[in-house]
Design a protein around this motif. Structure first.
Motif: not given
Length: 201
Positions: A114-118
């Motif tokens: 659940k790491v958001t990649a931006i």
């Protein structure tokens, strides 16, 4: 109002992506920002190491070692390989496939943890606000309790020796030659320089 995170990591190389995954595993709302674009024109995690450094250079090094063994090391075993040739395009294609597998693996790890990649270029502003400019030039602000800067390094282009993709290349260019160079000088004796020098020798 900017989106709030517990941890924002700038840089998705081996330091950044590991830090982001660990922060998320510890229960923190985490995002990882990186502006690397892969050969397919899409965002690619993994930084220099996975995209244009350690992993691709080792893939090419493995291929070139196999060719060297075929042409220099098998005679004592009674194996002859006359007129052996190397298909540089196929070798580079294998390297690209390996890179895609590794970078895709990080994308999967981000989803699982659940790491958001931006995707975009990050600029750190006051009070732990990070402004991210995407490929279209649109800027979005994010804020965080903690910001980790793990931006790594990139090659320096000298004003009198610009990277032209033919006579003067950086490490990324040296990973994508279409044929073995007749002559090659390598400036820089770090891991990538030494490995790419060995590959093309």
């Amino acid at each position: 109002m900017s989106e709030q995170y517990d941890v924002l990591v700038i840089g998705a190389g081996p330091a950044g992506y590991v830090a982001a995954i660990r922060a998320a595993q510890l229960g923190m709302k985490t995002a990882c920002i990186d502006d690397f674009i892969g050969k397919d024109g899409k965002p690619a995690l993994g930084g220099t190491c996975l995209n244009v450094g350690c992993i691709p250079s080792k893939a090419l090094l493995d291929s070139s070692k196999q060719f060297h063994n075929l042409t220099h090391g098998f005679e004592s075993h009674g194996i002859s390989a006359k007129d052996a040739k190397i298909d540089v395009g196929a070798m580079v294609g294998r390297k690209d496939k390996i890179v895609k597998q590794f970078t895709g693996g990080i994308t999967s790890l981000f989803k699982a943890n659940k790491v958001t990649a931006i995707s975009g270029f990050a600029t750190l502003k006051a009070n732990r606000v990070v402004s991210v400019k995407d490929a279209e030039g649109k800027s979005t602000d994010y804020s965080a309790t903690n910001v980790i800067i793990a931006t790594g390094s990139q090659p320096i282009e000298l004003p009198f020796a610009r990277f032209d993709g033919k006579h003067i290349v950086d490490n990324a260019g040296a990973l994508d030659f279409s044929e073995t160079p007749k002559r090659l000088g390598v400036i820089g004796a770090g891991v990538i320089g030494l490995e790419l020098g060995s590959v093309w020798k």
